[in-house]
Write a protein that holds these residues in place. Structure first.
Motif, mmCIF file in Angstrom:
data_model
loop_
_atom_site.group_PDB
_atom_site.id
_atom_site.type_symbol
_atom_site.label_atom_id
_atom_site.label_comp_id
_atom_site.label_asym_id
_atom_site.label_seq_id
_atom_site.Cartn_x
_atom_site.Cartn_y
_atom_site.Cartn_z
ATOM 1 N N GLN A 107 0.818 -1.210 0.000
ATOM 2 C CA GLN A 107 0.000 0.000 0.000
ATOM 3 C C GLN A 107 0.853 1.262 0.000
ATOM 4 O O GLN A 107 0.634 2.206 0.772
ATOM 5 N N THR A 108 1.846 1.283 -0.888
ATOM 6 C CA THR A 108 2.713 2.449 -1.013
ATOM 7 C C THR A 108 3.293 2.537 -2.412
ATOM 8 O O THR A 108 3.555 1.501 -3.042
ATOM 9 N N THR A 109 3.502 3.758 -2.879
ATOM 10 C CA THR A 109 4.170 3.971 -4.165
ATOM 11 C C THR A 109 5.665 4.183 -3.976
ATOM 12 O O THR A 109 6.393 4.388 -4.954
ATOM 13 N N GLN A 127 2.798 4.464 -10.294
ATOM 14 C CA GLN A 127 2.215 5.177 -9.154
ATOM 15 C C GLN A 127 0.714 5.296 -9.287
ATOM 16 O O GLN A 127 -0.022 5.147 -8.291
ATOM 17 N N THR A 128 0.228 5.529 -10.508
ATOM 18 C CA THR A 128 -1.216 5.631 -10.728
ATOM 19 C C THR A 128 -1.912 4.310 -10.454
ATOM 20 O O THR A 128 -2.975 4.256 -9.835
ATOM 21 N N ASN A 131 -1.853 3.638 -6.623
ATOM 22 C CA ASN A 131 -2.773 4.541 -5.918
ATOM 23 C C ASN A 131 -4.227 4.178 -6.150
ATOM 24 O O ASN A 131 -5.071 4.376 -5.264
ATOM 25 N N ASP A 135 -6.586 3.686 -3.052
ATOM 26 C CA ASP A 135 -7.785 4.503 -2.898
ATOM 27 C C ASP A 135 -9.043 3.649 -2.790
ATOM 28 O O ASP A 135 -10.010 4.030 -2.118
#
Length: 223
Positions: A107-109, A127-128, A131, A135
């Protein structure tokens, strides 16, 4: 909620136009995704067995860990090309995908694997994707299979296009809060075709990074 209308749809379909525009392409349009600047050779099919799906941290550049939990199985049914650069680019294309799902799991970029195997628009893509899962409150589980791989090198030896199919028919989102696995009936939405532009790291190491990502969703040619 069906799997393909939740995390996977968000990760691969709903944001496709944004991602492909950002990466310099559209829905696999020939003018963008079928050409590498300076490419001097046609598509080459791999000719020898690829490494196993798992990649031990000690085998990676600078000890970067690309391992995944047991319930996330990324299968690469690939055969390596004889060319050393193409083989290395193919290996690190797989590591780029591992890095994305390592980020989803953590749960991290900001995982070191994402930084190692992505750059430029490839970094934006990774990253998109991560995320979108964060989200939604999802992680991933199941088997994501990659197959029908081919490579196409640029004449200057600094970039290689790695193209392949992906089958997410047995790959699901899982709600973090409840542990519920989000499944749906198999469909054309399970199939995507990817083209990754892998570039050699500027330091001259053996590391290759994904710099652009082109995705054709609902790819009938992969079915």
């Amino acid at each position: 909620m069906k799997r393909r209308t939740s995390p996977v749809a968000v990760a691969f379909a709903a944001t496709a136009s944004l991602l492909l525009s950002a990466c310099g392409g559209g829905d696999d349009r020939a003018g963008d995704s079928d050409t590498i600047a300076g490419a001097g050779q046609g598509t080459k099919k791999p000719s020898r067995p690829a490494e196993p799906s798992a990649a031990p941290a000690e085998d990676r550049p600078d000890g970067v860990d690309v391992s995944l939990p047991a319930d996330i199985d990324l299968v690469f049914d690939w055969r390596k090309p004889d060319n050393e650069n193409e083989a290395a680019a193919m290996d690190d294309a797989a590591n780029f995908l591992r890095a994305i799902y390592r980020g989803v799991d953590a749960q991290t970029t900001k995982d070191a694997s994402v930084t190692a195997y992505a750059t430029a628009d490839g970094m934006h893509y990774a990253q998109t994707q991560i995320n979108a899962w964060i989200d939604g409150g999802w992680t991933a589980t199941g088997t994501l299979r990659h197959y029908d791989v081919s490579t196409r090198p640029a004449a200057n030896g600094t970039s290689v296009e790695v193209a392949f199919c992906a089958d997410a028919g047995k790959f699901y989102g899982k709600e973090l809060k409840t542990g519920k696995i989000l499944k749906s009936e198999p469909s054309i939405e399970d199939f995507d075709h990817f083209k990754l532009i892998m570039v050699k790291h500027p330091t001259g190491t053996d590391l290759w990074q994904a710099s652009k990502v082109f995705v054709e969703t609902k790819a009938a040619k992969c079915r």
